[in-house]
Scaffold this motif. Structure first.
Motif, PDB file in Angstrom:
ATOM      1  N   MET A 141      39.875  61.136  38.447  1.00 22.49           N
ATOM      2  CA  MET A 141      40.011  59.866  37.756  1.00 22.49           C
ATOM      3  C   MET A 141      40.435  58.800  38.762  1.00 22.49           C
ATOM      4  SD  MET A 141      42.787  58.632  34.839  1.00 22.49           S
ATOM      5  CE  MET A 141      43.647  60.125  34.961  1.00 22.49           C
ATOM      6  N   SER A 142      39.743  57.693  38.731  1.00 22.27           N
ATOM      7  CA  SER A 142      40.047  56.577  39.614  1.00 22.27           C
ATOM      8  C   SER A 142      41.170  55.741  38.992  1.00 22.27           C
ATOM      9  CB  SER A 142      38.791  55.739  39.795  1.00 22.27           C
ATOM     10  OG  SER A 142      39.006  54.762  40.765  1.00 22.27           O
ATOM     11  N   LYS A 143      42.076  55.228  39.853  1.00 20.59           N
ATOM     12  CA  LYS A 143      43.224  54.451  39.373  1.00 20.59           C
ATOM     13  C   LYS A 143      43.287  53.113  40.087  1.00 20.59           C
ATOM     14  CE  LYS A 143      45.843  58.704  38.792  1.00 20.59           C
ATOM     15  NZ  LYS A 143      46.959  59.492  39.310  1.00 20.59           N
ATOM     16  N   LYS A 144      43.894  52.151  39.414  1.00 21.20           N
ATOM     17  CA  LYS A 144      44.106  50.813  39.970  1.00 21.20           C
ATOM     18  C   LYS A 144      45.605  50.552  39.997  1.00 21.20           C
ATOM     19  CE  LYS A 144      43.116  46.352  40.731  1.00 21.20           C
ATOM     20  NZ  LYS A 144      42.695  45.922  42.025  1.00 21.20           N
ATOM     21  N   ARG A 145      46.109  50.129  41.160  1.00 28.06           N
ATOM     22  CA  ARG A 145      47.530  49.821  41.291  1.00 28.06           C
ATOM     23  C   ARG A 145      47.781  48.350  40.955  1.00 28.06           C
ATOM     24  NH1 ARG A 145      47.298  53.807  45.342  1.00 28.06           N
ATOM     25  NH2 ARG A 145      49.167  55.085  45.369  1.00 28.06           N
ATOM     26  N   ILE A 146      48.818  48.118  40.159  1.00 27.48           N
ATOM     27  CA  ILE A 146      49.277  46.775  39.829  1.00 27.48           C
ATOM     28  C   ILE A 146      50.754  46.720  40.223  1.00 27.48           C
ATOM     29  CG2 ILE A 146      49.680  45.104  37.971  1.00 27.48           C
ATOM     30  CD1 ILE A 146      46.704  45.561  38.477  1.00 27.48           C
ATOM     31  N   PHE A 147      51.141  45.670  40.943  1.00 28.60           N
ATOM     32  CA  PHE A 147      52.501  45.573  41.447  1.00 28.60           C
ATOM     33  C   PHE A 147      53.369  44.583  40.662  1.00 28.60           C
ATOM     34  CE2 PHE A 147      49.823  46.938  44.960  1.00 28.60           C
ATOM     35  CZ  PHE A 147      50.494  48.081  45.361  1.00 28.60           C
ATOM     36  N   ASN A 148      52.772  43.786  39.808  1.00 24.73           N
ATOM     37  CA  ASN A 148      53.497  42.758  39.074  1.00 24.73           C
ATOM     38  C   ASN A 148      53.740  43.230  37.638  1.00 24.73           C
ATOM     39  OD1 ASN A 148      53.729  40.378  37.282  1.00 24.73           O
ATOM     40  ND2 ASN A 148      53.563  39.255  39.216  1.00 24.73           N
ATOM     41  N   MET A 149      55.017  43.203  37.207  1.00 31.07           N
ATOM     42  CA  MET A 149      55.369  43.695  35.882  1.00 31.07           C
ATOM     43  C   MET A 149      54.754  42.843  34.771  1.00 31.07           C
ATOM     44  SD  MET A 149      59.066  44.556  34.162  1.00 31.07           S
ATOM     45  CE  MET A 149      59.423  45.835  35.339  1.00 31.07           C
ATOM     46  N   LYS A 150      54.682  41.524  34.958  1.00 32.51           N
ATOM     47  CA  LYS A 150      54.093  40.656  33.928  1.00 32.51           C
ATOM     48  C   LYS A 150      52.609  40.968  33.742  1.00 32.51           C
ATOM     49  CE  LYS A 150      57.278  36.812  34.403  1.00 32.51           C
ATOM     50  NZ  LYS A 150      57.445  35.384  34.708  1.00 32.51           N
ATOM     51  N   VAL A 151      51.907  41.185  34.836  1.00 32.57           N
ATOM     52  CA  VAL A 151      50.483  41.529  34.756  1.00 32.57           C
ATOM     53  C   VAL A 151      50.323  42.882  34.074  1.00 32.57           C
ATOM     54  CG1 VAL A 151      48.388  42.026  36.067  1.00 32.57           C
ATOM     55  CG2 VAL A 151      49.889  40.162  36.786  1.00 32.57           C
ATOM     56  N   ALA A 152      51.145  43.847  34.464  1.00 35.20           N
ATOM     57  CA  ALA A 152      51.073  45.186  33.861  1.00 35.20           C
ATOM     58  C   ALA A 152      51.315  45.129  32.359  1.00 35.20           C
ATOM     59  CB  ALA A 152      52.084  46.115  34.528  1.00 35.20           C
ATOM     60  N   THR A 153      52.299  44.349  31.940  1.00 34.11           N
ATOM     61  CA  THR A 153      52.589  44.210  30.514  1.00 34.11           C
ATOM     62  C   THR A 153      51.402  43.597  29.775  1.00 34.11           C
ATOM     63  OG1 THR A 153      54.941  43.965  30.994  1.00 34.11           O
ATOM     64  CG2 THR A 153      54.193  43.190  28.849  1.00 34.11           C
ATOM     65  N   PHE A 154      50.805  42.559  30.355  1.00 31.13           N
ATOM     66  CA  PHE A 154      49.625  41.927  29.754  1.00 31.13           C
ATOM     67  C   PHE A 154      48.493  42.933  29.606  1.00 31.13           C
ATOM     68  CE2 PHE A 154      45.676  39.621  29.678  1.00 31.13           C
ATOM     69  CZ  PHE A 154      45.937  38.517  28.882  1.00 31.13           C
ATOM     70  N   LEU A 155      48.246  43.710  30.654  1.00 27.35           N
ATOM     71  CA  LEU A 155      47.159  44.690  30.613  1.00 27.35           C
ATOM     72  C   LEU A 155      47.386  45.734  29.524  1.00 27.35           C
ATOM     73  CD1 LEU A 155      46.583  45.224  34.436  1.00 27.35           C
ATOM     74  CD2 LEU A 155      45.258  43.783  32.863  1.00 27.35           C
ATOM     75  N   ILE A 156      48.613  46.206  29.413  1.00 24.41           N
ATOM     76  CA  ILE A 156      48.942  47.204  28.380  1.00 24.41           C
ATOM     77  C   ILE A 156      48.709  46.619  26.989  1.00 24.41           C
ATOM     78  CG2 ILE A 156      50.837  48.513  27.333  1.00 24.41           C
ATOM     79  CD1 ILE A 156      51.969  48.751  30.252  1.00 24.41           C
ATOM     80  N   LEU A 157      49.171  45.380  26.787  1.00 19.47           N
ATOM     81  CA  LEU A 157      49.007  44.733  25.485  1.00 19.47           C
ATOM     82  C   LEU A 157      47.546  44.476  25.137  1.00 19.47           C
ATOM     83  CD1 LEU A 157      51.962  42.189  25.611  1.00 19.47           C
ATOM     84  CD2 LEU A 157      51.795  44.259  24.209  1.00 19.47           C
ATOM     85  N   HIS A 158      46.677  44.451  26.154  1.00 19.18           N
ATOM     86  CA  HIS A 158      45.261  44.186  25.923  1.00 19.18           C
ATOM     87  C   HIS A 158      44.384  45.436  26.076  1.00 19.18           C
ATOM     88  CE1 HIS A 158      46.744  40.093  26.153  1.00 19.18           C
ATOM     89  NE2 HIS A 158      45.672  39.783  25.428  1.00 19.18           N
ATOM     90  N   GLY A 159      45.002  46.603  25.954  1.00 22.04           N
ATOM     91  CA  GLY A 159      44.231  47.834  25.821  1.00 22.04           C
ATOM     92  C   GLY A 159      44.035  48.686  27.057  1.00 22.04           C
ATOM     93  N   ALA A 160      44.539  48.255  28.219  1.00 23.90           N
ATOM     94  CA  ALA A 160      44.388  49.076  29.418  1.00 23.90           C
ATOM     95  C   ALA A 160      45.299  50.304  29.321  1.00 23.90           C
ATOM     96  CB  ALA A 160      44.737  48.265  30.663  1.00 23.90           C
ATOM     97  N   GLU A 161      44.858  51.401  29.894  1.00 22.52           N
ATOM     98  CA  GLU A 161      45.596  52.664  29.810  1.00 22.52           C
ATOM     99  C   GLU A 161      46.485  52.858  31.036  1.00 22.52           C
ATOM    100  OE1 GLU A 161      44.800  57.463  29.712  1.00 22.52           O
ATOM    101  OE2 GLU A 161      43.190  56.125  29.072  1.00 22.52           O
ATOM    102  N   LEU A 162      47.807  52.792  30.816  1.00 24.38           N
ATOM    103  CA  LEU A 162      48.785  53.043  31.874  1.00 24.38           C
ATOM    104  C   LEU A 162      48.866  54.540  32.111  1.00 24.38           C
ATOM    105  CD1 LEU A 162      51.005  51.912  33.768  1.00 24.38           C
ATOM    106  CD2 LEU A 162      52.595  52.235  31.866  1.00 24.38           C
TER     107      LEU A 162
END
Length: 60
Positions: free
Chosen positions: A1-22
């Protein structure tokens, strides 16, 4: 499985709220800032869509 790293907590929170799988949260990967967290997301269509939403949202 390929993964994407995100270093900013605000961006990560936005992605989670919009359906991305942490997948994982790691500590100590940011150079000179060991207390910072790295958020790993499953690299798929949901993540791509959430990133586009973030880009459009931040430009508005």
């Amino acid at each position: 499985m390929s993964k994407k790293r995100i270093f900013n907590m605000k961006v990560a929170t936005f992605l989670i709220l919009h359906g991305a799988e942490l997948v994982e949260i790691r500590n100590g990967e940011v150079k000179d800032k060991p207390e910072r967290q790295t958020f790993l997301f499953k690299k798929d269509a949901k993540l791509s869509e959430a990133l586009m939403n973030y880009k459009n949202h931040s430009m508005a």
